[in-house]
Scaffold this active site. Structure first.
Site, PDB file in Angstrom:
ATOM      1  N   LEU A  26     -45.321  24.491 -28.705  1.00 37.54           N
ATOM      2  CA  LEU A  26     -46.613  25.166 -28.826  1.00 37.54           C
ATOM      3  C   LEU A  26     -46.588  26.229 -29.929  1.00 37.54           C
ATOM      4  CD1 LEU A  26     -47.649  25.440 -25.055  1.00 37.54           C
ATOM      5  CD2 LEU A  26     -48.009  23.566 -26.681  1.00 37.54           C
ATOM      6  N   HIS A  36     -30.753  18.421 -26.603  1.00 40.35           N
ATOM      7  CA  HIS A  36     -31.163  17.693 -27.809  1.00 40.35           C
ATOM      8  C   HIS A  36     -29.863  17.114 -28.360  1.00 40.35           C
ATOM      9  CE1 HIS A  36     -33.053  17.588 -32.025  1.00 40.35           C
ATOM     10  NE2 HIS A  36     -31.756  17.524 -32.277  1.00 40.35           N
ATOM     11  N   HIS A  50     -35.591  13.298 -25.470  1.00 40.19           N
ATOM     12  CA  HIS A  50     -35.959  12.282 -26.474  1.00 40.19           C
ATOM     13  C   HIS A  50     -34.843  11.311 -26.888  1.00 40.19           C
ATOM     14  CE1 HIS A  50     -34.165  15.307 -29.074  1.00 40.19           C
ATOM     15  NE2 HIS A  50     -35.254  16.024 -29.206  1.00 40.19           N
ATOM     16  N   ASN A 105     -37.359  13.921 -35.516  1.00 34.18           N
ATOM     17  CA  ASN A 105     -35.978  14.063 -35.087  1.00 34.18           C
ATOM     18  C   ASN A 105     -35.887  14.000 -33.568  1.00 34.18           C
ATOM     19  OD1 ASN A 105     -33.273  14.423 -35.237  1.00 34.18           O
ATOM     20  ND2 ASN A 105     -33.338  16.619 -35.631  1.00 34.18           N
ATOM     21  N   ASP A 155     -42.744  15.424 -27.129  1.00 33.49           N
ATOM     22  CA  ASP A 155     -42.127  16.115 -28.275  1.00 33.49           C
ATOM     23  C   ASP A 155     -43.201  16.458 -29.314  1.00 33.49           C
ATOM     24  OD1 ASP A 155     -40.348  17.369 -29.930  1.00 33.49           O
ATOM     25  OD2 ASP A 155     -39.216  15.572 -30.474  1.00 33.49           O
ATOM     26  N   GLY A 210     -41.098  15.975 -37.269  1.00 37.56           N
ATOM     27  CA  GLY A 210     -41.927  16.196 -36.083  1.00 37.56           C
ATOM     28  C   GLY A 210     -43.306  15.602 -36.256  1.00 37.56           C
TER      29      GLY A 210
HETATM   30 ZN   LIG Z   1     -35.345  17.852 -29.965  1.00 33.40          ZN
END
Ligand SMILES: [Zn+2]
Length: 471
Positions: free
Chosen positions: A78, A193, A246, A292, A319, A338
């Site tokens: 955000l 991640h 992810h 990514n 994501d 992104g």
């Molecule tokens: Zn990530």
């Protein structure tokens, strides 16, 4: 523990209107049936066919629609504090509501990062008036630098349930071991991640046939898989609990499946884009497809779809990663990774997983959202897919009702009025200029989507009606 000191929406709830959701197919973890839903004072008061309309009620048409517990996104950037030109809690939460989400977990890689109670409280208070619940994830390490552990206890006391250095993986294995041991004491979940920096550094896309053809430095699948394997070993060693963010490769999914078979407490998410797009999208060097982990090969996409159907993957997470246009409209090597995701997740995921609608004659999601790819994985039911988008992530986030939260359903008398209504047959075009986000970096610009969130109720208030945000 999830009842943070900043109690969101309490005042609003008292004045929440009476709402009847009329004629949809109610789908939750418990059952699937054609029924009306009456919501009053922020809570579901009645569920059943052919209910009378209470005096003064707002009637929302759900004919041909799925009526689901509100969706829960475990992974949204955000951008506030620090990058308000890209997104704010307010604009991100509005996009989330339009996407059917009644809760999002805000990622902590802000500026400053959420590695202290002060910053966590800032984000929580920014989210207090938002049209969905804004939970916050804390950083695992101070400054997300991977060295010293963040004050997990202080953050857990504020209701933080997920900790991650997202944007980067924790590289030091001893630090990660200590973090897992520490997290156990606070009954919180670490979310990794997975990326070995030494292998990924300098890469801009998946290392494979397309990166060779395009002459672009690649990020090998192994950069992810080595950390998934390492962290599974650490979970075994510590008895800790791990959520994998992810996942993007077939072998990552296989590693998680094996860990689950072994009885380790691990969960995993995939993104809508990793279920639909491949590295071939980079053929035109368009940075909108730079993300990514990177978009992978066809076989990875297929394996992730199968992993969703088989229960290896627990949740779909967007994501959502907004970037101001001037940053993203750069060359492939300089643009940040992104893409947006909140407002397009439902149709993209329904198409990717071939979600079929059993009751009420709704049309199945069209394969057209998936960049022309026909899913070869087993077709999942709409209910199974909604589980990946709502009640499973609600539990991972610590927001389920029996965890002290108000997310994930089921839709029954007494339940909180967090509901989304999805028209699986509605066709709409993604216009980047009409998204709620401050950013425009959607890979779906100009694409026709099949399936649309028609209404969203948050704590009983219709915050989205006929696909329009109400505030
Ligand atoms: Zn990530």
């Amino acid at each position: 523990m999830t009842e943070a000191p900043v109690r969101r929406g309490a005042a609003r709830q008292q004045s929440a209107p009476i709402v009847v959701i009329r004629g949809g197919t109610v789908v939750d973890a418990a059952s699937e049936r054609v029924a009306d839903v009456v919501v009053k004072g922020g809570r579901v008061v009645e569920v059943g066919p052919g209910l009378a309309t209470p005096r003064g009620a707002t009637v929302l048409d759900a004919g041909g629609c799925l009526v689901s517990p509100g969706l829960v996104d475990l992974h949204a950037h955000l951008r506030q504090p620090g990058a308000e030109d890209a997104e704010t809690v307010e604009t991100g939460a509005r996009g989330a509501a339009l996407g059917g989400f009644t809760a999002v977990v805000a990622m902590p890689n802000t500026d400053p990062p959420v590695d202290s109670a002060a910053v966590a409280l800032e984000v929580l208070s920014l989210g207090a008036g938002a049209p969905c619940h804004v939970a916050v994830a804390g950083a695992i390490t101070v400054g997300r630098a991977g060295e010293r552990l963040a004050p997990m206890g202080e953050l857990a006391a504020l209701g933080v349930r997920l900790f991650t250095d997202d944007g980067a993986g924790v590289q030091d294995v001893a630090v990660m071991r200590r973090a897992l041991e520490y997290a156990r004491g606070f009954d919180v979940t670490l979310a990794q991640h997975c990326e070995v920096e030494a292998l990924a550094r300098g890469g801009h896309m998946h290392e494979g046939s397309w990166s060779s053809r395009l002459g672009v430095p690649g990020i090998p699948a192994e950069a992810e898989e080595m950390m998934v394997a390492r962290d599974i070993a650490l979970v075994r060693l510590t008895g800790g609990r791990m959520h994998f963010l992810h996942l993007s490769t077939a072998r990552s999914a296989a590693l998680v499946a094996a860990a689950k078979a072994e009885g380790l407490v691990v969960t995993a998410e995939v993104t809508p884009h990793h279920l639909t797009l491949t590295h071939a999208e980079l053929a035109g060097y368009d940075p909108v497809y730079k993300v990514n982990p990177p978009l992978r090969a066809d076989a990875d996409v297929e394996a992730l779809r199968v992993a969703c159907a088989q229960g290896t993957v627990d949740a779909i997470a967007t994501d959502h990663a907004p970037y101001a246009p001037e940053r993203k409209d750069d060359t492939l090597d300089l643009a940040p990774p992104g893409m947006l995701g909140l407002q397009t997740a439902v149709p993209v995921v329904f198409a990717a997983l071939g979600a079929t609608v059993h009751a009420h004659g709704g049309a199945p999601g069209s394969a057209g959202n998936g960049a022309g790819r026909e899913p070869t994985s087993p077709r999942m039911s709409a209910r199974e897919v909604l589980g990946l988008l709502s009640w499973h992530p609600a539990r991972i986030a610590g927001l389920a009702r029996d965890q002290g939260g108000d997310q994930g359903g089921p839709i029954e008398p007494g339940a909180p009025g967090n509901i989304c209504v999805i028209d699986p047959a509605a066709v709409w075009e993604v216009d980047p200029n009409r998204l709620a986000s401050r950013s425009r970096n959607t890979p779906w610009a100009g694409r026709l989507m099949t399936g649309q969130v028609r209404h969203t109720l948050f704590r009983g208030e219709p915050v989205v009606v006929d696909a329009e945000a109400q505030r």
